[in-house]
Write a protein that holds these residues in place. Sequence first.
Motif, mmCIF file in Angstrom:
data_model
loop_
_atom_site.group_PDB
_atom_site.id
_atom_site.type_symbol
_atom_site.label_atom_id
_atom_site.label_comp_id
_atom_site.label_asym_id
_atom_site.label_seq_id
_atom_site.Cartn_x
_atom_site.Cartn_y
_atom_site.Cartn_z
ATOM 1 N N GLN A 171 11.784 2.864 -5.467
ATOM 2 C CA GLN A 171 10.393 3.626 -5.202
ATOM 3 C C GLN A 171 9.264 2.801 -5.904
ATOM 4 O O GLN A 171 7.992 2.245 -5.361
ATOM 5 N N GLY A 172 9.571 2.332 -7.110
ATOM 6 C CA GLY A 172 8.337 1.660 -7.752
ATOM 7 C C GLY A 172 8.014 0.100 -7.278
ATOM 8 O O GLY A 172 6.929 0.071 -7.391
ATOM 9 N N VAL A 173 9.025 -0.316 -6.733
ATOM 10 C CA VAL A 173 8.548 -1.522 -6.207
ATOM 11 C C VAL A 173 8.019 -1.525 -5.052
ATOM 12 O O VAL A 173 6.928 -2.336 -4.557
ATOM 13 N N ALA A 174 8.351 -0.692 -4.197
ATOM 14 C CA ALA A 174 7.638 -0.316 -2.910
ATOM 15 C C ALA A 174 5.973 -0.079 -3.254
ATOM 16 O O ALA A 174 5.199 -0.495 -2.539
ATOM 17 N N GLU A 175 5.852 0.840 -4.142
ATOM 18 C CA GLU A 175 4.371 1.368 -4.450
ATOM 19 C C GLU A 175 3.634 0.182 -5.068
ATOM 20 O O GLU A 175 2.414 -0.110 -4.380
ATOM 21 N N ASP A 176 4.246 -0.715 -5.991
ATOM 22 C CA ASP A 176 3.427 -1.965 -6.396
ATOM 23 C C ASP A 176 3.361 -2.930 -5.458
ATOM 24 O O ASP A 176 2.286 -3.685 -5.478
ATOM 25 N N LEU A 177 3.948 -3.210 -4.421
ATOM 26 C CA LEU A 177 4.021 -4.347 -3.491
ATOM 27 C C LEU A 177 3.534 -4.156 -2.280
ATOM 28 O O LEU A 177 3.206 -4.920 -1.520
ATOM 29 N N ALA A 178 3.492 -2.638 -1.960
ATOM 30 C CA ALA A 178 2.729 -2.458 -0.419
ATOM 31 C C ALA A 178 1.459 -2.829 -0.278
ATOM 32 O O ALA A 178 1.173 -3.447 0.800
ATOM 33 N N PRO A 179 0.274 -3.006 -1.323
ATOM 34 C CA PRO A 179 -0.735 -3.643 -0.874
ATOM 35 C C PRO A 179 -0.661 -5.075 -0.563
ATOM 36 O O PRO A 179 -1.343 -5.466 0.438
ATOM 37 N N LEU A 180 0.301 -5.771 -1.207
ATOM 38 C CA LEU A 180 0.484 -7.021 -0.941
ATOM 39 C C LEU A 180 0.924 -7.598 0.451
ATOM 40 O O LEU A 180 0.575 -8.341 1.220
ATOM 41 N N ALA A 181 1.820 -6.545 0.718
ATOM 42 C CA ALA A 181 2.621 -6.672 2.100
ATOM 43 C C ALA A 181 1.390 -6.308 3.175
ATOM 44 O O ALA A 181 1.573 -7.137 4.131
ATOM 45 N N THR A 182 0.866 -5.324 2.948
ATOM 46 C CA THR A 182 -0.466 -5.018 3.806
ATOM 47 C C THR A 182 -1.404 -6.057 4.232
ATOM 48 O O THR A 182 -1.682 -6.195 5.228
ATOM 49 N N GLU A 183 -1.694 -6.891 3.014
ATOM 50 C CA GLU A 183 -2.595 -7.923 3.059
ATOM 51 C C GLU A 183 -2.216 -8.897 3.961
ATOM 52 O O GLU A 183 -2.828 -9.654 4.508
ATOM 53 N N ARG A 184 -0.819 -9.373 3.457
ATOM 54 C CA ARG A 184 -0.247 -10.265 4.501
ATOM 55 C C ARG A 184 0.336 -10.104 5.841
ATOM 56 O O ARG A 184 0.942 -10.828 6.708
ATOM 57 N N ALA A 185 0.039 -8.625 6.249
ATOM 58 C CA ALA A 185 0.352 -8.071 7.762
ATOM 59 C C ALA A 185 2.210 -8.367 7.877
ATOM 60 O O ALA A 185 2.229 -8.503 8.857
ATOM 61 N N ILE A 186 2.843 -7.900 6.632
ATOM 62 C CA ILE A 186 4.086 -7.988 6.623
ATOM 63 C C ILE A 186 4.624 -6.376 6.480
ATOM 64 O O ILE A 186 3.961 -5.750 5.659
ATOM 65 N N GLU A 187 5.616 -6.172 7.360
ATOM 66 C CA GLU A 187 6.333 -5.037 7.130
ATOM 67 C C GLU A 187 7.239 -4.849 6.136
ATOM 68 O O GLU A 187 8.380 -5.652 6.040
ATOM 69 N N LEU A 188 6.866 -4.243 5.096
ATOM 70 C CA LEU A 188 7.767 -3.868 3.874
ATOM 71 C C LEU A 188 8.432 -2.484 3.928
ATOM 72 O O LEU A 188 8.074 -1.610 3.860
ATOM 73 N N ARG A 189 9.999 -2.626 4.096
ATOM 74 C CA ARG A 189 10.731 -1.508 4.401
ATOM 75 C C ARG A 189 11.703 -1.503 3.250
ATOM 76 O O ARG A 189 12.348 -2.197 2.868
ATOM 77 N N ILE A 190 11.709 -0.206 2.514
ATOM 78 C CA ILE A 190 12.692 -0.063 1.293
ATOM 79 C C ILE A 190 13.666 1.243 1.734
ATOM 80 O O ILE A 190 13.183 2.362 1.935
ATOM 81 N N VAL A 191 14.809 0.564 1.688
ATOM 82 C CA VAL A 191 15.913 1.776 2.094
ATOM 83 C C VAL A 191 16.285 2.573 0.842
ATOM 84 O O VAL A 191 16.435 1.736 -0.212
ATOM 85 N N PRO A 192 15.926 3.826 0.678
ATOM 86 C CA PRO A 192 16.238 4.900 -0.444
ATOM 87 C C PRO A 192 17.834 4.738 -0.652
ATOM 88 O O PRO A 192 18.582 4.334 0.061
ATOM 89 N N SER A 193 17.768 5.012 -2.176
ATOM 90 C CA SER A 193 19.380 4.865 -2.997
ATOM 91 C C SER A 193 19.377 5.886 -3.764
ATOM 92 O O SER A 193 18.385 6.147 -4.719
#
Length: 747
Positions: A465-487
Amino acid sequence: MIDPNEAYEIQIAKQAKIIEALVNRAERGHEVGGTAYSLFESAIALQAEVWEKTKDLEKALDTLDRASSELEVAYQTQERIQRNLADAMVAMEDGFALFSEERLQACNAQFRQLLPDVEPLIKPGLGFDDYLAAVNASKYLNRDENGVSGRPHPVAKEQGSGQRFSSFVMVLRNDRWFQISYRQTSSGNITVLQTEITDIVRENRREKNRLIDQQSHLLQAAFDHMSLGICTFSSRGELLVRNERFGELLGVPLSLLKKRSPFQRIVEHVERHEILDREGRRSRVSGWFKAVRRGEAVQERFRRRDGMGLDIRIHSLPDDGFIVSIMDVTAETEASALLEQRVQERTAELTEANRLLQIHADEQTKIEAALRHAKEAAEAAHTSKTRFLAAASHDLLQPINAAKLYLSMLTDRMGQPGVEEVVSRLKRSFTSIESLLQALLDISRLDSSGAEFNVTSFNLGSLLQGVAEDLAPLATERAIELRIVPSTRWVSSDQRYLMRCVQNLVVNAIQYTERGRVLVGCRLKGDAVRIEVWDTGVGISEEDRARIFKEFTRASGAAKGPGMGLGLSIVERACRHLGHPIGLASQPGRGSVFSIEVPLAPPGRASVSEEPRMEPMLEGSLDLIVMIVENDADELHAMTQVLESWGASVLAAGSTADAAALMQEIGTAPDILLVDYQLNDDDNGIETIRTLRALAGAEIPAIIISANRQRQFLQLCTEMSFAVLTKPVQLVRLRALIDWKTRARVA
């Protein structure tokens, strides 16, 4: 016979003549004779005509009376309007004039007395163009070097209704400013208004000077806090701004460093007194000014008489001026000389060894032993270099942290066009520097023989979850869909290094994916969990897979990304130390999948020292008393400004002793402590927290700022119940951590 458009008096006179003619005709007819019937008939007709004319005459008289009354009322109304207009013109503070049919009809005294040499011309009947020409020729106007006083003859503009209007500013010799504006009314008249704007102009001038002085103070303060010697010169080579460090490094008397001192005089003084060891560079030093005037950058290295090495650089400025910077490079020069000496010594040894090898074959064993010793010395030098790199990276994080805090404040306060983009670019630059230094620091730690890891059990879901929150802005800027499957699995590893490894893999996947998505998930594999990062990027060829985990390496054929090629190298080092196998599968043009196998751990409770999940910057005022203990003045000032902008009351101190004295002075304990770990001399943040808590007799919530990740330090953090925040500080995490620590105390 009677024109109805003629005046009523003329119509009445004509009717009287007609009646008189008819009466005379009737009388003559009676004298001549005729029958009684014809006379009677004539009398009847004449009487009817007389009655009709009499009615017309009465109607005309009534109409004349009404017209006279209306005319009298109009005259009275006009007189009243003229009196009101005259009263209004007298009461006006501004000059006012009315031109009718391009001729002056009326004006007030202020309009007439503005320009003494034009006043005799201002009389009723003055032409509008003549008035403008007289104003333009007035000797009381303040003209510039070309004799132009502004635009006293502006080109008239057209309103939507076709009416003219214009406005211009006129400057008098006694520094008085007037705005002259005229407008054409719907009836064709022209109104002219003279408004004095002297107070407005002077206030704007004072405000402009105040802002210039304020910016000068800020610039000087920034210069004074720099470790470099900085000095700026005008396009004519005159000194404008400098800091004290410039004079200290260059060794020039203060009399030569006054404002407007010529650059050539400073250079001549340096040459005449041989302050710098030129080594045959006299011509280049004397030609610095000419080189700068040609737009060339100058960079030279010198040595002072006392042995200090100086790096002098000169760059042009946009206003044709230039800036001179001086940096102390003594340590770098000595290190280079020492390294060169060591290289020469090693070269001599190897040369001698080769000679002995060619001459004495029986001494080959001894030569191999000597080579092994040389290798050990090189490894020792590499270890020394690693320690130096770690220390240098840590020291560089100090000013970067202060700079990022100032950039955050500048983003909140500045709103002028263009400034936000400049601040954004500066922030991205500092983020890149921070990432590079952090990568170098991680590599130096992982390469050191005494690398420590804090292996614990933790929930893998919070890490993802921390990885998703930290890197979501970078993925949005690059127009890449970032999906994290919870565990919900629990694993055993160093949480910080494992999170850094996953972040590096995800960042690498985003950077080398032009379109598509990046997927992060987990699979069970026996008694381990395999964390997988899938992407739809460019893929990795077979020849690149063997070298992709080396430093400063990128996949062939891929566009150059913003990083330095250190991410996968850190992943390989960390996973090798932690014993986590790394997997890689890729197909060029379709994508890649990286994996890390981490041992499973039994579920448990989260550590009490685990930081709360960071959320976006909290809103509202931070109504707390916060004590900051920081030995770096710039960082202390920056952190104070940030906390005060959040609404906190800040107590700033530079050491444990200052903090204790300050708390005793105010007579109460702060709501939370924000302490730097490395203070001056033997002082440190842990001793600060212990001292202040003992003085207050209570466990004050505390956050310590440090890059230390040693197991002993983190264990002490848990025992003393204080949180650890790494540098450079992220303001979102700092705000959330302060809120979490203070809420926990209230609860």
